[in-house]
Structures are given as C-alpha cells and as structure tokens.
Motif scaffolding. Structure first.
Motif, PDB file in Angstrom:
ATOM      1  N   ILE A  16      39.698  -8.831 -16.544  1.00  0.00           N
ATOM      2  CA  ILE A  16      39.243  -9.738 -15.490  1.00  0.00           C
ATOM      3  C   ILE A  16      40.327  -9.909 -14.439  1.00  0.00           C
ATOM      4  O   ILE A  16      40.069  -9.921 -13.225  1.00  0.00           O
ATOM      5  N   ALA A  17      41.567 -10.025 -14.890  1.00  0.00           N
ATOM      6  CA  ALA A  17      42.680 -10.196 -13.963  1.00  0.00           C
ATOM      7  C   ALA A  17      42.819  -8.989 -13.040  1.00  0.00           C
ATOM      8  O   ALA A  17      42.964  -9.133 -11.821  1.00  0.00           O
ATOM      9  N   ALA A  18      42.774  -7.781 -13.604  1.00  0.00           N
ATOM     10  CA  ALA A  18      42.938  -6.572 -12.792  1.00  0.00           C
ATOM     11  C   ALA A  18      41.825  -6.449 -11.761  1.00  0.00           C
ATOM     12  O   ALA A  18      42.071  -6.074 -10.600  1.00  0.00           O
ATOM     13  N   ARG A  19      40.603  -6.761 -12.167  1.00  0.00           N
ATOM     14  CA  ARG A  19      39.471  -6.673 -11.237  1.00  0.00           C
ATOM     15  C   ARG A  19      39.635  -7.655 -10.089  1.00  0.00           C
ATOM     16  O   ARG A  19      39.370  -7.329  -8.927  1.00  0.00           O
ATOM     17  N   ALA A  20      40.081  -8.867 -10.404  1.00  0.00           N
ATOM     18  CA  ALA A  20      40.277  -9.878  -9.366  1.00  0.00           C
ATOM     19  C   ALA A  20      41.369  -9.453  -8.386  1.00  0.00           C
ATOM     20  O   ALA A  20      41.245  -9.645  -7.168  1.00  0.00           O
ATOM     21  N   HIS A  21      42.449  -8.868  -8.896  1.00  0.00           N
ATOM     22  CA  HIS A  21      43.505  -8.375  -8.011  1.00  0.00           C
ATOM     23  C   HIS A  21      42.960  -7.312  -7.052  1.00  0.00           C
ATOM     24  O   HIS A  21      43.255  -7.325  -5.857  1.00  0.00           O
ATOM     25  N   ALA A  22      42.168  -6.382  -7.602  1.00  0.00           N
ATOM     26  CA  ALA A  22      41.627  -5.301  -6.788  1.00  0.00           C
ATOM     27  C   ALA A  22      40.720  -5.829  -5.681  1.00  0.00           C
ATOM     28  O   ALA A  22      40.682  -5.279  -4.577  1.00  0.00           O
ATOM     29  N   GLU A  23      39.990  -6.903  -5.970  1.00  0.00           N
ATOM     30  CA  GLU A  23      39.068  -7.466  -4.989  1.00  0.00           C
ATOM     31  C   GLU A  23      39.784  -8.279  -3.917  1.00  0.00           C
ATOM     32  O   GLU A  23      39.345  -8.325  -2.763  1.00  0.00           O
ATOM     33  N   ARG A  24      40.881  -8.927  -4.281  1.00  0.00           N
ATOM     34  CA  ARG A  24      41.489  -9.919  -3.399  1.00  0.00           C
ATOM     35  C   ARG A  24      42.709  -9.445  -2.623  1.00  0.00           C
ATOM     36  O   ARG A  24      43.024  -9.991  -1.562  1.00  0.00           O
ATOM     37  N   LEU A  25      43.420  -8.464  -3.152  1.00  0.00           N
ATOM     38  CA  LEU A  25      44.750  -8.178  -2.609  1.00  0.00           C
ATOM     39  C   LEU A  25      44.733  -7.693  -1.160  1.00  0.00           C
ATOM     40  O   LEU A  25      45.492  -8.194  -0.325  1.00  0.00           O
ATOM     41  N   ALA A  26      43.887  -6.726  -0.843  1.00  0.00           N
ATOM     42  CA  ALA A  26      43.888  -6.164   0.516  1.00  0.00           C
ATOM     43  C   ALA A  26      43.626  -7.225   1.589  1.00  0.00           C
ATOM     44  O   ALA A  26      44.386  -7.318   2.566  1.00  0.00           O
ATOM     45  N   PRO A  27      42.568  -8.044   1.445  1.00  0.00           N
ATOM     46  CA  PRO A  27      42.371  -9.084   2.469  1.00  0.00           C
ATOM     47  C   PRO A  27      43.486 -10.121   2.509  1.00  0.00           C
ATOM     48  O   PRO A  27      43.765 -10.695   3.568  1.00  0.00           O
ATOM     49  N   MET A  28      44.156 -10.367   1.380  1.00  0.00           N
ATOM     50  CA  MET A  28      45.270 -11.313   1.386  1.00  0.00           C
ATOM     51  C   MET A  28      46.460 -10.761   2.168  1.00  0.00           C
ATOM     52  O   MET A  28      47.106 -11.487   2.930  1.00  0.00           O
ATOM     53  N   ILE A  29      46.744  -9.476   1.997  1.00  0.00           N
ATOM     54  CA  ILE A  29      47.833  -8.858   2.751  1.00  0.00           C
ATOM     55  C   ILE A  29      47.525  -8.898   4.244  1.00  0.00           C
ATOM     56  O   ILE A  29      48.374  -9.241   5.071  1.00  0.00           O
ATOM     57  N   GLU A  30      46.301  -8.552   4.564  1.00  0.00           N
ATOM     58  CA  GLU A  30      45.881  -8.594   5.967  1.00  0.00           C
ATOM     59  C   GLU A  30      46.012 -10.008   6.527  1.00  0.00           C
ATOM     60  O   GLU A  30      46.480 -10.211   7.654  1.00  0.00           O
ATOM     61  N   GLY A  31      45.628 -10.999   5.736  1.00  0.00           N
ATOM     62  CA  GLY A  31      45.700 -12.388   6.179  1.00  0.00           C
ATOM     63  C   GLY A  31      47.128 -12.856   6.395  1.00  0.00           C
ATOM     64  O   GLY A  31      47.411 -13.581   7.354  1.00  0.00           O
ATOM     65  N   VAL A  32      48.043 -12.446   5.523  1.00  0.00           N
ATOM     66  CA  VAL A  32      49.449 -12.839   5.662  1.00  0.00           C
ATOM     67  C   VAL A  32      50.041 -12.253   6.943  1.00  0.00           C
ATOM     68  O   VAL A  32      50.772 -12.931   7.677  1.00  0.00           O
TER      69      VAL A  32
END
Length: 346
Positions: free
Chosen positions: A47-63
């Motif tokens: 579950i953790a790995a799937r959540a990272h895959a879904e969230r990381l790219a937009p978070m980097i873009e947002g930062v």
C-alpha cells in the motif's frame, strides 16, 4: 548558494522539499498515509509503495511551483536510496534518476539514517562536529558518534526491536490507533507511570545496547491481565522505555571522549518526555543538548535535501551514478562489530 531538491519515500510518508545552503526550507510538501494503514495497525509495504507512486510526481511539481524555480535551477537532486521498505525506496530513487537524467542535474543517493543524523544541523547552525547522536525511530535505535558527513561510529544498537516499534506495538495492544507513538504519548499523560510493574531490559548491562522485545511482551501481559487501565499501562511503558534509553546512553557516553553536544533525532525524538529525560542526561555530563523541531523528526524530504547539501559541499564531491541501486538495509557504520545475540536489525 546551493539549492537541492530532496525526495523521501522510505516508509509511509511521501515527501518532497527544496532546501538551500543557508539552511532555509524554501518549499516542502508531505503526504501522510496514516489513513490507508490505520485499519491494519501498521504499515503495509504494498500500500505504501502504491501511494508513493501515485503522489510523488505531483508533489515534486508542486514544490517547484511553490518555490518558483525550475528543476534545472537546482544544484542537485537528493533522494533516499535506503534503508527502508524497498518498494517505496525504489519509487523515490527511480523518480530522482529520471529527473536527473532529463534535467542534467547531479543525483545524490542519500542514506535515510544519514538524513536523520544530519537533520539537527539544518535546524541548529551552531551544531558542530563531533557530536553524540541518539537515533530513535520506528525501525532503528542506535547511539552513534558523528565525526563528520559520512563519518559515523556506532556504539550501540538494538538487539531486537526499535523503540519506535515498541511504541507502535504498545498502541496496537491498547487499541489506541495508528500511528502509535503520538497516541501512547497522549494517553500516558493521563496515567500513573508507577502503576504497572514493567521490566527495564538491559539496564545495568556493561554493553550499551538496547532491547525492547521483552518490554513489549510485558505490556501485552499487563493488558491481558485486566488489572490495569490503558492510561496507566501507557504511562508505565513510556517511563520504562525512557529509563532504558537513559541507562544505555549513560554507558555509551562513558566511552565517548571529546564530544560536547548530545543530539537526538528520528521519529521518537518528537516525544516531549523523551526529550526532557535526554536534556537531563546532557546536563549531567556538562553537554549541550539539541534536537530538531518535531516536524524534522519524522520522515521528511527537508532532511534528505539537507544531507544532499552537506554532501554537495564536501571537498571532492562526485554525483552518484544513475545505476546506483535501492538498498533495503544500509548501515551508517558498516564496520561496526555484530552485536552478540542480535538479529537482522542490527
């Protein structure tokens, strides 16, 4: 002035941050997975790995948007490459590799434990090497001498469970929910720390190592007996854990010369009672005490970016190759002797 993008995905927090060499957290975002893991009482790696895959790219873009900079304006990309849950570590590291390749920005593979070990220097510009470090989290419990970036001498470790894990298991036993550490700390304030007789494993031993498996089992027996209130068990557990940490730290400090500051880092460092006890230890040894603010104690990308800043500023710095692999285990002191009776966590 250097600017580094940090990426953290080693467990159940997805995080990205921009930190500069003047110790400013320019922008950061953290997404917790507590809600997803709460039904299971602990972190489920898939579950953790799937959540990272879904969230990381937009978070980097947002930062990057929050800071008003482009990826090409960064001096490096620092990503956790281990230790941790391998699926999550791979998500963050592969993302960093792709960004580094696309933008021609250097990649720095960061040891997650080094992120914790150096995080106090992000918050405290007066903290100089060497210093004594108590690193306490959900997966690790160690005492180290920190002589510089990449220069760590491990003096003690746990032979079974980490302290943060013991907090989480105690919370699960008492039905306090997840994450367990903050829940135990909250309810412990309502209890009597002397109400439940609990053991202090390893206290009095000449070796400074830790053990919390027996304490965790004693909490289970106390709960199953039906004799005690949950708040009293929580308070008694927390005090027993603190007594163990203080005793083990006293032993380790006896053999640590030339160190003037005691530092605590990692998720358990956010516990106010633990901090207060460690301040007492430092005072008794005539040492200065420092700890990162609570927001830098739990897993976050700012500490990873700062570790990247520290690495970037080293003489002879060379970026890591894009072929570097994720590592589920990565000791800060690979030359440390194995602990007698220790399991794989040592």
């Amino acid at each position: 002035m250097a600017l580094v993008l940090g990426i953290e995905s080693s467990c159940d927090e997805t995080a990205a941050a921009l930190v500069d060499s003047e110790r400013r957290i320019v922008a950061q975002r953290i997404a917790s997975q507590d809600e997803q893991h709460a039904p299971f009482g602990g972190v489920v790696p898939e579950i953790a790995a799937r959540a990272h895959a879904e969230r990381l790219a937009p978070m980097i873009e947002g930062v990057l948007e929050d800071a008003g900079v482009t990826l090409e304006e960064c001096d490096a990309i620092a990503a956790t490459a281990g230790p941790g849950l391998i699926g999550g570590v791979m998500v963050g590291l592969v993302s960093a590799k792709a960004l580094a390749m696309a933008s021609d920005v250097p990649l720095i593979a960061i040891n997650h434990l080094e992120g914790h070990a150096l995080s106090p220097r992000l918050a405290d510009d007066a903290l100089e090497f060497p210093y004594a470090l108590l690193l306490v989290s959900g997966g690790h419990c160690q005492i180290l001498r920190v002589d510089g970036v990449g220069r760590y001498r491990r003096l003690a470790t746990t032979i079974d469970d980490a302290l943060g894990e013991a907090f989480d298991k105690t919370a699960k036993i008492l039905g306090l929910g997840f994450p367990g550490g903050p829940a135990v700390e909250r309810i412990a304030k309502e209890g009597d720390a002397s109400a439940v007789p609990l053991p202090r494993p390893m206290v009095g031993s000449g070796e400074p190592h830790f053990s919390f498996a027996g304490l965790k089992s004693a909490v289970l027996r106390a709960h199953e007996s039906g004799k005690y209130e949950a708040a009293d068990i929580a308070a008694s557990f927390q005090q027993a854990a603190i007594d163990c940490v203080v005793d083990r730290l006293e032993v380790a400090l006896e053999g640590m010369q030339g160190v003037e500051t005691l530092v605590v880092a990692g998720g358990v460092a956010a516990n106010a009672s633990v901090r207060a006890a460690l301040e007492g230890v430092a005072s008794g040894h005539g040492m200065r005490f420092t700890a990162p603010p609570p927001k830098l104690c739990t897993d976050n990308a700012a500490m990873i970016a700062w570790a990247g800043i520290e690495r970037l500023s080293m003489e002879g710095f060379a970026p890591d190759p894009l072929e570097i692999s994720a590592r589920p285990r990565w000791p800060l002191d690979p030359d440390a002797e194995p602990v007698r009776g220790a399991g794989v966590k040592a």
